[in-house]
Write an enzyme that holds these catalytic residues in place. Structure first.
Site, PDB file in Angstrom:
ATOM      1  N   ASN A  86      25.795 -22.676  -7.432  1.00 41.47           N
ATOM      2  CA  ASN A  86      26.590 -23.872  -7.528  1.00 41.47           C
ATOM      3  C   ASN A  86      26.200 -24.877  -6.438  1.00 41.47           C
ATOM      4  OD1 ASN A  86      29.005 -24.779  -9.059  1.00 41.47           O
ATOM      5  ND2 ASN A  86      29.715 -25.141  -6.967  1.00 41.47           N
ATOM      6  N   GLU A 118      -2.650  -5.464  -4.131  1.00 39.24           N
ATOM      7  CA  GLU A 118      -3.414  -5.147  -2.932  1.00 39.24           C
ATOM      8  C   GLU A 118      -4.767  -5.848  -2.952  1.00 39.24           C
ATOM      9  OE1 GLU A 118      -4.192  -1.167  -1.204  1.00 39.24           O
ATOM     10  OE2 GLU A 118      -2.577  -0.637  -2.576  1.00 39.24           O
ATOM     11  N   HIS A 164       0.828  -1.201   0.000  1.00 35.95           N
ATOM     12  CA  HIS A 164       0.000   0.000   0.000  1.00 35.95           C
ATOM     13  C   HIS A 164       0.869   1.261   0.000  1.00 35.95           C
ATOM     14  CE1 HIS A 164      -3.732   2.133   0.543  1.00 35.95           C
ATOM     15  NE2 HIS A 164      -3.131   2.878   1.467  1.00 35.95           N
TER      16      HIS A 164
END
Lengths: 153, 695
Positions: free
Chosen positions: B430, B68, B46
């Site tokens: 990795n 939202e 918000h």
């Protein structure tokens, strides 16, 4: 109606040169220079300017004029061009003048043996003073130095 | 209003919010029932929306708005979080990140987020595919639904239509589908509206006209239309436009209109969720009776609890790193003046003066500590993006991985922090890709199906260590050697004499990768050698410890700071140079007679092997020194990896902490010189780059 510009005047030999004041950071007296190996001969080395390490160029060497002994009058002009801080060693620097852009003429092809490309123009002050305005970006242009060296060498 | 002055603040704060969104989402994923986390996420989203709207970044604002809407349903217990929603929200955060990045780079923060928006809208409408469904399916479902969706009429619109019918106009229900390859569908839609409005009136469309104008629709839309023309005529008119896929126009009579109107009224009343949410206003008020009452209480409790439990906002200010650099420069000047003052005071021999200078010395010492500390940043700023990365990585590799981060508050110099991110990303990828086994393999090996990757940072002496340790399959030295021989990195004979440690070091050899199949995760043609060289360039080191079958540990050792290093000062004639202590193996004195010439190169016997002797005076053309005239020569043995070189110098001055400065933009690269430093007497000394002498 062209504007007035402030110009720092300095000397190399008998000739007078001008740099716009905005591009000049400070003018320093001669100070110890640390040589930097493996660079061009006209790069005299680096100085400690209040904590910042700045390379110093001998303008005589840069323009291919015979280098001179440093005297009491010798100054290092610190300029800032294209975000590069560089010091120029000059014979003396003791004048600031106002110049109207109108009186700066296009430079002739060769002035005092210096390649015209380093010059922005030539200003005539009064009856007998000629002021050579420097094109700093060209003076600091390194890719072109290589060419110059090969021409001379 | 000039927004530029707020821009950097906006970028900083957006990044903070995005980071918090990422973290909270990760937390929520681990604990999907915890609605207090949803509250935090909602608030971040918000705030972000508000800031973006104020700054005029519409795309950013509208995407956060859609997020939202979803989060609002979740926090009001109307929607349960599940994989698809998580993925979509993560994707949204990624999109927001790239927008903010664009803004940071001077862009307008525009991005094509149609797919994400339609996924979010689909979620709001209650169309959540069961777990595991590809998102493509969702988009298709969403778009199919959009065109077929009922157009809900409010009472006013209904009565307008009804009246028009009574007055003898045609009321049409028109459904238009635009071709999927259409480039500018909003423009196409506009042309349809324009055409229709020439011979009638559009009463209501779904999606709304605003949404259509902003391309917030899939490839279809529906509308109620009042005209004098009949359905087939309208249909033909629209089809004449290019890039229109299909048009259905149905003429409505009183009866069918009433039917549709009632349906829609009923639909809105019964299920608020599927209604297109136009406003951010929470639908909380008419909570469905099925929803239990306690979550609301929980919300109420959660907020203050968090406020109390969460770390209180740190009282900090943001400072431009350049200002710190200026401070550092000013400070080193002060240090130089201090040395001069000390010299003067010792000459003058005045008690008061000496005392004052000594006091100043202590103060400036404390000041130095503070200035250095200002440049220290917790590694957290780099680590914070890893949990999200590991989550995505594990998902794409179909593995289960827990990332455990410890020591995130360990501090490192800002310059190191900036550089260390990429190598760590590589090592972590990795670890997950090559280290952790697939779920099936782990079960077969009797391990828990979730692998663990530990990311640790800690101080030790003058160094910071960052370790990445996993409990995966480990590295078998034999396999490494075999692979290295096959790739021609070493010969069969060499392989026979190598220790396990040496074998592990081969992983860092250029062009080496242990993966049988180069996956898209860690392949990319970049090997561990790049990681190694990056870390070396920072003055650090990487080592590998591995227990086959149990796991592997990559340990990265880093200097605390890059701006101050310990160095050996040496003299060559009238010139002084600094050699970084980190690359010095030892110093010594050799006689001319010990120097031999092999193939024209001067060599020196050093601990049983011959190493090159480099003449600094020749390479740097030192004007007033040449070691070949001396009977004995001081040497500094420096190392780059396994190779050693002896540098001939005239005198050792001593060891010193030096502040590294660069030579300025005009002299970016000077061979053999890595920078400069200012000595106590104000002189500049150049720092030798030992790596340059080792080919």
């Amino acid at each position: 109606m062209a504007e007035d510009i402030k110009v720092i005047v300095f000397k190399l030999g008998t000739e007078e040169y001008g740099i716009e004041v905005e591009k000049v950071q400070t003018i320093e007296r001669m100070m110890p220079i640390t040589r930097v190996p493996k660079t061009y001969s006209f790069i005299k080395g680096v100085i400690n300017l209040r904590g910042v390490v700045i390379p110093v160029i001998d303008l005589r060497g840069r323009f291919g004029i015979e280098e001179a002994e440093h005297t009491d009058q010798t100054r290092i002009i610190i300029v800032n061009v294209n975000e590069m801080e560089v010091g120029f060693i000059v014979d003396s620097a003791n004048d600031v003048i106002d110049l109207n852009r109108d009186i700066i003429d296009v430079p002739p092809d060769v002035v005092g043996g210096i390649k015209a490309k380093y010059l922005d123009g030539v200003a005539k002050i009064g009856d007998d003073r000629l002021l050579i305005m420097l094109n700093l970006s060209e003076v600091l242009n390194k890719s072109e130095i290589v060419q110059l060296e090969s021409l001379e060498g | 209003m000039d927004m530029n002055q707020y821009l950097s603040m906006f970028i900083d704060e957006s990044n903070d919010h995005l980071q918090s969104l990422n973290e909270s989402m990760m937390g929520l994923e681990a604990n999907p029932e915890d609605l207090s986390i949803v509250q935090v996420i909602f608030r971040s989203a918000h705030t972000l929306k508000g800031m973006a709207a104020t700054m005029g970044f519409e795309d950013l604002a509208s995407l956060t708005h859609q997020m939202e809407n979803v989060l609002d349903l979740v926090r009001n217990n109307k929607l349960r979080m599940q994989d698809f929603i998580f993925d979509t929200l993560f994707k949204s955060i990624d999109a927001l990140e790239s927008m903010v990045e664009d803004i940071t780079g001077g862009g307008a923060g525009k991005a094509d987020v149609t797919a994400i928006v339609s996924s979010l809208q689909a979620i709001v409408r209650g169309e959540v595919p069961s777990a595991g469904n590809a998102s493509a399916e969702v988009t298709a479902a969403a778009s199919g639904n959009a065109s077929a969706a009922q157009v809900f009429l409010d009472e006013f619109q209904y009565s307008v239509l009804e009246q028009s019918l009574q007055e003898g106009h045609q009321v049409l229900y028109v459904d238009v589908a635009i071709r999927k390859d259409c480039q500018l569908k909003a423009v196409r839609a506009y042309m349809v509206f324009d055409l229709l409005e020439r011979s009638g009136e559009v009463v209501k469309s779904f999606p709304s006209v605003q949404d259509i104008e902003q391309e917030k629709f899939d490839y279809g839309f529906s509308l109620y239309y009042i005209t004098q023309k009949d359905a087939s005529e309208i249909q033909k008119m629209i089809l004449n436009l290019s890039e229109i896929d299909a048009v259905t126009a149905v003429a409505l009579d009183q009866e069918s209109l009433r039917q549709m109107g009632q349906d829609s009224v009923a639909a809105t009343a019964e299920a608020p969720a599927p209604a297109p949410v136009q406003e951010a206003a929470p639908v909380a008020a008419n909570a469905s009776p099925a929803a239990p009452l306690h979550p609301k209480e929980e919300n109420g409790k959660a907020a203050p609890a968090r406020a109390g439990g969460a770390p209180s906002p740190s009282r900090t200010i943001r400072v431009d790193i350049e200002r710190l650099d200026v401070l550092m420069n000013l400070f080193s000047e002060l240090l130089i003046d201090r040395v001069r003052l000390e010299q003067l005071a010792s000459e003058v021999q005045n008690g008061d003066l000496t005392e004052t200078v000594e006091h100043m010395g202590r103060v400036s010492g404390d000041l130095q500590n503070i200035v250095m500390k200002l440049r220290m940043v917790p590694v957290d700023t780099v680590f914070n993006r890893f949990p999200r990365m590991i989550r995505d990585l594990a998902k794409s590799l179909d593995k289960k991985v827990d990332l455990i981060v410890t020591g995130a508050d360990t501090e490192l110099d800002r310059t190191v922090i900036d550089e260390i991110g990429d190598p760590l990303v590589h090592l972590l990828r990795n670890a997950v890709d090559h280290g952790i086994e697939s779920i099936a393999d782990r079960i077969a090996a009797g391990k828990p199906e979730t692998g663990t990757v530990q990311l640790r940072a800690f101080h030790s002496g003058n160094h910071v260590f960052i370790e990445i340790e996993e409990d995966g399959k480990g590295i078998y030295p034999k396999n490494v050697l075999a692979s290295a021989v096959k790739k021609g990195v070493i010969t069969q004979e060499q392989a026979g004499t190598m220790t396990d440690d040496e074998a592990y070091q081969l992983l860092f050899a250029p062009g080496f990768s242990t993966a049988e199949v180069i996956s898209d995760v860690s392949g990319r043609g970049v090997g561990l050698d790049v990681v190694k060289s990056k870390i070396s360039s920072l003055g650090g080191n990487v080592t590998i410890y591995s227990t086959p079958g149990k796991g592997t540990n990559f340990s990265v050792q880093l200097p605390l700071t890059l701006s101050i290093i310990a160095a050996m000062l040496v003299r060559l004639g009238s010139e002084k140079y600094a050699i970084p202590l980190s690359s010095i193996v030892e110093t010594g004195i050799v006689k001319q007679s010990q120097i031999r010439t092999i193939h024209g190169n001067r060599m020196l016997e050093f601990r049983g092997s011959h190493i090159p002797l480099v003449s600094l005076s020749k390479i740097f053309s030192i004007p007033d020194y040449d070691e070949s005239t001396e009977e004995e020569t001081e040497i500094v043995v420096v190392r780059k990896g396994e190779r050693l070189v002896a540098l001939a110098v005239q005198d050792f001055i001593g060891q010193n902490e030096i502040v590294i400065k660069n030579l300025g933009k005009y002299l970016p690269d000077v061979q053999g010189i890595s920078g400069a430093t200012i000595l106590g007497d104000g002189q500049v000394a150049l720092i030798i780059d030992p790596n340059a002498f080792i080919k």
